[in-house]
Design a protein around this motif. Structure first.
Motif, mmCIF file in Angstrom:
data_model
loop_
_atom_site.group_PDB
_atom_site.id
_atom_site.type_symbol
_atom_site.label_atom_id
_atom_site.label_comp_id
_atom_site.label_asym_id
_atom_site.label_seq_id
_atom_site.Cartn_x
_atom_site.Cartn_y
_atom_site.Cartn_z
ATOM 1 N N LEU A 15 42.364 39.504 32.010
ATOM 2 C CA LEU A 15 40.922 39.743 31.925
ATOM 3 C C LEU A 15 40.531 40.334 30.578
ATOM 4 C CD1 LEU A 15 40.022 41.236 35.443
ATOM 5 C CD2 LEU A 15 39.848 38.869 34.663
ATOM 6 N N LEU A 18 39.666 37.822 27.894
ATOM 7 C CA LEU A 18 38.459 37.021 28.093
ATOM 8 C C LEU A 18 37.264 37.701 27.427
ATOM 9 C CD1 LEU A 18 38.775 36.100 31.902
ATOM 10 C CD2 LEU A 18 39.324 34.645 29.944
ATOM 11 N N LYS A 21 31.750 39.338 29.255
ATOM 12 C CA LYS A 21 30.949 38.898 30.396
ATOM 13 C C LYS A 21 31.791 38.119 31.398
ATOM 14 C CE LYS A 21 26.645 36.534 31.620
ATOM 15 N NZ LYS A 21 25.461 35.807 31.095
ATOM 16 N N GLN A 22 32.626 37.185 30.896
ATOM 17 C CA GLN A 22 33.471 36.403 31.807
ATOM 18 C C GLN A 22 34.515 37.275 32.489
ATOM 19 O OE1 GLN A 22 33.291 34.552 28.492
ATOM 20 N NE2 GLN A 22 33.045 32.441 29.084
ATOM 21 N N GLY A 23 35.069 38.220 31.724
ATOM 22 C CA GLY A 23 36.054 39.130 32.301
ATOM 23 C C GLY A 23 35.465 39.936 33.445
ATOM 24 N N GLU A 24 34.253 40.438 33.256
ATOM 25 C CA GLU A 24 33.584 41.216 34.309
ATOM 26 C C GLU A 24 33.294 40.347 35.526
ATOM 27 O OE1 GLU A 24 33.097 44.362 34.425
ATOM 28 O OE2 GLU A 24 33.591 44.922 32.369
ATOM 29 N N GLN A 25 32.879 39.109 35.299
ATOM 30 C CA GLN A 25 32.562 38.208 36.413
ATOM 31 C C GLN A 25 33.803 37.907 37.259
ATOM 32 O OE1 GLN A 25 30.774 34.930 34.290
ATOM 33 N NE2 GLN A 25 28.694 35.721 34.580
ATOM 34 N N VAL A 26 34.915 37.593 36.586
ATOM 35 C CA VAL A 26 36.154 37.299 37.301
ATOM 36 C C VAL A 26 36.626 38.541 38.056
ATOM 37 C CG1 VAL A 26 38.586 36.656 37.052
ATOM 38 C CG2 VAL A 26 36.840 35.494 35.691
ATOM 39 N N LYS A 29 34.562 39.050 41.244
ATOM 40 C CA LYS A 29 34.872 38.093 42.302
ATOM 41 C C LYS A 29 36.211 38.398 42.968
ATOM 42 C CE LYS A 29 31.264 35.416 42.145
ATOM 43 N NZ LYS A 29 30.321 35.377 43.306
#
Length: 291
Positions: A15, A18, A21-26, A29
């Protein structure tokens, strides 16, 4: 290192590379998918925390009825805000978090479960994006250092301070001293042990004290940051700001326990050898500060 801990460390490293923003989203989830704690368990656990809050504040004659409470670190559900509002009768609870974790679907489930368990009526604001009652305000993607706190009577955090950098803790409490009304209180529940030990039972809760600052920094990411501050270091921050410590309790394990045996087996880094065993092992720290 246990398989669970190995996987978690690898995942956080992934993570970290990344974009933010993408790291936080993954991360968000995966946290939802793999959380083993059901809603009833989370409510019971938070009720126990609220009882602890009541016990330590009553000793000091601190009341939150008809008062404004600020929570630092909202987490995934407004559990403590609900207890403050419906059990403590707070006038308003404002909860701030650097991230956005609340989801309407999850809070609607909480509303149903909480109202059923405690026989309270939760009147949701129709236009609320999160199905929250009017008395509870959620401020995601918000740094408490950027907020105005003049109307606040009490600040509360649960298992947050250990994840903040020391300089942030200092800045935060300097702000509290300057902006909170005289006589306001700050309540912190701190879990200062090595959280990796919750996944790997072979580790001591002080395992991370065997590493140098540089070595430890290489082992963590922004997703699992832990500052490793020991009890005297927290107290030094508060004392240097002339914040009055009106309550302090903490747990220290029995010398004959397995917990203590694991600690004794550690080869502490020189950074920590000037502390006493009690100062190094102090856990479940509950502290109340007065402005």
């Amino acid at each position: 290192m246990s398989l669970k801990l190995t996987f978690k460390s690898f995942f956080f490293r992934f993570l970290e590379i990344l974009p933010n923003k993408q790291g936080e989203q993954v991360y968000h989830k995966v946290q939802e998918l793999f959380s083993k704690e059901n809603l009833d368990f989370k409510i019971r656990s938070s009720h126990n925390t609220f009882r602890t809050f009541q016990d330590i504040t009553r000793e000091q004659g601190i009341e939150i009825k008809d008062r404004v409470v600020i929570e630092i670190g909202s987490g995934w559900l407004p559990l403590m805000p609900y207890f403050f509002r419906y059990m403590g009768k707070a006038e308003k609870v404002e909860t701030f978090d650097l991230n956005r974790h609340y989801q309407r679907e999850n809070i609607e489930k909480l509303n149903e479960a909480f109202s059923g368990e405690y026989e309270v009526e939760i009147n949701k604001v129709k236009e609320s994006a999160y199905s929250l009652p009017e008395a509870i305000k959620y401020y995601p993607n918000s740094n408490i250092l950027d907020q105005k706190l003049t109307n606040c009577d009490l600040v509360f955090s649960r298992f947050v301070l250990e994840h903040l950098r020391p300089e942030t803790i200092k800045s935060m409490h300097l702000k509290f001293k300057k902006e909170l009304k005289p006589g306001a209180h700050i309540v912190h529940l701190i879990s200062p042990g090595d959280h990796r030990a919750y996944l790997d039972k072979e580790l001591s809760l002080q395992d991370f004290l065997k590493y140098s600052r540089r070595e430890w920094q290489k082992k963590q990411t922004r997703f699992d940051y832990h500052n490793r501050l020991r009890l005297p270091e927290y107290l030094e921050i508060f004392n240097n700001l002339d914040l009055k410590i009106v309550h302090l309790t903490y747990e220290v394990p029995d010398r004959n326990s397995e917990y203590y045996r694991k600690f004794e087996a550690l080869n502490l880094h020189p950074d920590f050898t000037d502390f006493t065993d009690e100062e190094l092992m102090a856990g479940a720290i509950n502290i109340i500060l007065k402005v």
